[in-house]
Design a protein around this motif. Sequence first.
Motif, PDB file in Angstrom:
ATOM      1  N   ALA A   1       0.828  -1.207   0.000  1.00  0.00           N
ATOM      2  CA  ALA A   1       0.000   0.000   0.000  1.00  0.00           C
ATOM      3  C   ALA A   1       0.862   1.255   0.000  1.00  0.00           C
ATOM      4  O   ALA A   1       0.559   2.246  -0.674  1.00  0.00           O
ATOM      5  N   THR A   2       1.995   1.219   0.759  1.00  0.00           N
ATOM      6  CA  THR A   2       2.892   2.379   0.806  1.00  0.00           C
ATOM      7  C   THR A   2       3.528   2.639  -0.559  1.00  0.00           C
ATOM      8  O   THR A   2       3.659   3.791  -1.006  1.00  0.00           O
ATOM      9  N   ALA A   3       3.913   1.563  -1.239  1.00  0.00           N
ATOM     10  CA  ALA A   3       4.491   1.720  -2.579  1.00  0.00           C
ATOM     11  C   ALA A   3       3.469   2.296  -3.553  1.00  0.00           C
ATOM     12  O   ALA A   3       3.795   3.153  -4.392  1.00  0.00           O
ATOM     13  N   GLY A   4       2.222   1.846  -3.455  1.00  0.00           N
ATOM     14  CA  GLY A   4       1.175   2.379  -4.333  1.00  0.00           C
ATOM     15  C   GLY A   4       0.911   3.855  -4.089  1.00  0.00           C
ATOM     16  O   GLY A   4       0.713   4.637  -5.029  1.00  0.00           O
ATOM     17  N   LEU A   5       0.933   4.261  -2.791  1.00  0.00           N
ATOM     18  CA  LEU A   5       0.745   5.678  -2.468  1.00  0.00           C
ATOM     19  C   LEU A   5       1.878   6.528  -3.037  1.00  0.00           C
ATOM     20  O   LEU A   5       1.645   7.626  -3.582  1.00  0.00           O
ATOM     21  N   ALA A   6       3.102   6.029  -2.911  1.00  0.00           N
ATOM     22  CA  ALA A   6       4.241   6.774  -3.451  1.00  0.00           C
ATOM     23  C   ALA A   6       4.099   6.970  -4.962  1.00  0.00           C
ATOM     24  O   ALA A   6       4.414   8.056  -5.497  1.00  0.00           O
ATOM     25  N   GLN A   7       3.615   5.948  -5.663  1.00  0.00           N
ATOM     26  CA  GLN A   7       3.433   6.072  -7.109  1.00  0.00           C
ATOM     27  C   GLN A   7       2.345   7.089  -7.444  1.00  0.00           C
ATOM     28  O   GLN A   7       2.473   7.853  -8.415  1.00  0.00           O
ATOM     29  N   GLN A   8       1.274   7.138  -6.633  1.00  0.00           N
ATOM     30  CA  GLN A   8       0.224   8.119  -6.870  1.00  0.00           C
ATOM     31  C   GLN A   8       0.765   9.548  -6.732  1.00  0.00           C
ATOM     32  O   GLN A   8       0.420  10.432  -7.518  1.00  0.00           O
ATOM     33  N   ILE A   9       1.617   9.763  -5.706  1.00  0.00           N
ATOM     34  CA  ILE A   9       2.176  11.103  -5.505  1.00  0.00           C
ATOM     35  C   ILE A   9       3.097  11.469  -6.661  1.00  0.00           C
ATOM     36  O   ILE A   9       3.123  12.612  -7.138  1.00  0.00           O
ATOM     37  N   ILE A  10       3.872  10.481  -7.139  1.00  0.00           N
ATOM     38  CA  ILE A  10       4.753  10.736  -8.287  1.00  0.00           C
ATOM     39  C   ILE A  10       3.929  11.125  -9.511  1.00  0.00           C
ATOM     40  O   ILE A  10       4.288  12.027 -10.290  1.00  0.00           O
TER      41      ILE A  10
ATOM     42  N   ARG B   1      -2.499  23.454  -2.457  1.00  0.00           N
ATOM     43  CA  ARG B   1      -2.551  23.255  -0.998  1.00  0.00           C
ATOM     44  C   ARG B   1      -2.787  21.790  -0.650  1.00  0.00           C
ATOM     45  O   ARG B   1      -2.154  21.238   0.243  1.00  0.00           O
ATOM     46  N   ARG B   2      -3.729  21.169  -1.362  1.00  0.00           N
ATOM     47  CA  ARG B   2      -4.027  19.760  -1.066  1.00  0.00           C
ATOM     48  C   ARG B   2      -2.824  18.869  -1.392  1.00  0.00           C
ATOM     49  O   ARG B   2      -2.536  17.910  -0.687  1.00  0.00           O
ATOM     50  N   TYR B   3      -2.119  19.176  -2.489  1.00  0.00           N
ATOM     51  CA  TYR B   3      -0.953  18.367  -2.858  1.00  0.00           C
ATOM     52  C   TYR B   3       0.171  18.505  -1.819  1.00  0.00           C
ATOM     53  O   TYR B   3       0.782  17.514  -1.418  1.00  0.00           O
TER      54      TYR B   3
ATOM     55  N   ARG C   1      -7.179  10.116  -0.713  1.00  0.00           N
ATOM     56  CA  ARG C   1      -7.024  11.552  -0.947  1.00  0.00           C
ATOM     57  C   ARG C   1      -6.254  11.821  -2.240  1.00  0.00           C
ATOM     58  O   ARG C   1      -6.590  12.742  -3.019  1.00  0.00           O
ATOM     59  N   ALA C   2      -5.208  11.008  -2.489  1.00  0.00           N
ATOM     60  CA  ALA C   2      -4.439  11.193  -3.722  1.00  0.00           C
ATOM     61  C   ALA C   2      -5.299  10.901  -4.944  1.00  0.00           C
ATOM     62  O   ALA C   2      -5.233  11.619  -5.973  1.00  0.00           O
ATOM     63  N   GLN C   3      -6.141   9.877  -4.879  1.00  0.00           N
ATOM     64  CA  GLN C   3      -6.987   9.544  -6.017  1.00  0.00           C
ATOM     65  C   GLN C   3      -8.031  10.624  -6.256  1.00  0.00           C
ATOM     66  O   GLN C   3      -8.318  10.988  -7.414  1.00  0.00           O
ATOM     67  N   ALA C   4      -8.568  11.151  -5.146  1.00  0.00           N
ATOM     68  CA  ALA C   4      -9.563  12.221  -5.295  1.00  0.00           C
ATOM     69  C   ALA C   4      -8.924  13.463  -5.896  1.00  0.00           C
ATOM     70  O   ALA C   4      -9.521  14.165  -6.723  1.00  0.00           O
ATOM     71  N   LEU C   5      -7.677  13.760  -5.505  1.00  0.00           N
ATOM     72  CA  LEU C   5      -6.977  14.919  -6.049  1.00  0.00           C
ATOM     73  C   LEU C   5      -6.706  14.739  -7.538  1.00  0.00           C
ATOM     74  O   LEU C   5      -6.829  15.680  -8.333  1.00  0.00           O
TER      75      LEU C   5
ATOM     76  N   PRO D   1     -13.461  16.474  -4.382  1.00  0.00           N
ATOM     77  CA  PRO D   1     -13.142  16.964  -3.032  1.00  0.00           C
ATOM     78  C   PRO D   1     -12.465  15.860  -2.213  1.00  0.00           C
ATOM     79  O   PRO D   1     -12.589  14.683  -2.497  1.00  0.00           O
ATOM     80  N   ASP D   2     -11.787  16.317  -1.167  1.00  0.00           N
ATOM     81  CA  ASP D   2     -11.103  15.370  -0.294  1.00  0.00           C
ATOM     82  C   ASP D   2     -12.127  14.452   0.380  1.00  0.00           C
ATOM     83  O   ASP D   2     -13.034  14.940   1.085  1.00  0.00           O
ATOM     84  N   PRO D   3     -12.083  13.122   0.184  1.00  0.00           N
ATOM     85  CA  PRO D   3     -13.120  12.228   0.732  1.00  0.00           C
ATOM     86  C   PRO D   3     -13.084  12.152   2.265  1.00  0.00           C
ATOM     87  O   PRO D   3     -14.093  11.789   2.863  1.00  0.00           O
ATOM     88  N   ASP D   4     -11.955  12.455   2.890  1.00  0.00           N
ATOM     89  CA  ASP D   4     -11.846  12.307   4.334  1.00  0.00           C
ATOM     90  C   ASP D   4     -12.086  13.612   5.076  1.00  0.00           C
ATOM     91  O   ASP D   4     -11.966  13.686   6.295  1.00  0.00           O
ATOM     92  N   SER D   5     -12.382  14.692   4.300  1.00  0.00           N
ATOM     93  CA  SER D   5     -12.637  15.964   4.970  1.00  0.00           C
ATOM     94  C   SER D   5     -14.061  15.988   5.492  1.00  0.00           C
ATOM     95  O   SER D   5     -14.968  15.365   4.929  1.00  0.00           O
TER      96      SER D   5
END
Length: 318
Positions: free
Chosen positions: A234-243, A264-266, A304-308, A313-317
């Motif tokens: 999951a951590t590797a997948g999140l890192a790829q989303q940010i990239i 701001r969200r990024y 949050r990364a997928q929503a961005l 909107p941020d799903p967890d807000s």
Amino acid sequence: MTPSGSRRSRRQRVTGLLGTPFGLAVLACLVLAGWAAWSGGALDGPIARQVRTSSFYADPGLDVDRAAAERIIGNRRLVVVLRSPDADLRGTCTQVRQAADGTVVLVLSRDGDDYDTYGCALVPGYDKKNLGKAAAAEMVIGRGIDTFADRPLEAVKVIAVNYDRLVRAGTVPDGARTISPSLPRFLLAVAAVAGVVAAATALYLGGRRAGRLAAARRVRRDELTDSRSALGAATAGLAQQIIDLDPMYALLSGRRGGDSGFGRRYRQLTSDHAALLDRLAVLDDTDGAAVRALTGRVESLSRRAQALADGRPDPDSS
């Protein structure tokens, strides 16, 4: 099973146990424990127990300074036993034979204006090659003490002088007496027996318990391994989303009047991701609760990364 068959079965089990290395070790420990108890004076009488660790003994009721008598004798291989009148002096010598081994023993008791004495020289070889020297020592050790029948400490001084003469003449060996207290041997005996019983019980009960614990640990270890693998993926997948979001952020940041909300969200997402990596660096892999909590945190950041990326909107807000 008949009673006779049951008895035979028990005998066979006992015989089979004694034939194993463990059974032989148990027998050896029991023999050592018995030897330690016997040599330590477990069967000694009151006189033998006293002279095993002291050079002077006096029957209860006799008016004599026992500590002063011990100081007079010092570390000589000499034991003086002062008995009450009409006591069995020869029997006393027999009683202390093991406890006072290696010394010259003089047993005496008041007999009117004199002393009745019985000497036993328990020096090395007293019953074989040094029999003549032992007999000479027994005759000499008590000379001159009748003068001090009413002063036992003075008599002890004369006995000590006689002993020194015997040493100078080579009749008895020179050297200090070595006293081995009996308490450590009793402790050794008790510890050996207790250790054998405790070890046998612990091996039996511990073996069964160890098997159950090992199986439970194996299950927990497998569960933790799976959870840690899921967290890593999951951590590797999140890192790829940010990239993947980075080019979009760079493009918008280069435009005048770009999407400030996206920026701001990024930036918040990357900051949270950095904090997550710090927590991962100190994570205890054996802490299942911590692994599950971090997995949930990674999944939240991934949403949050997928929503961005989708412009939602941020799903967890709240």
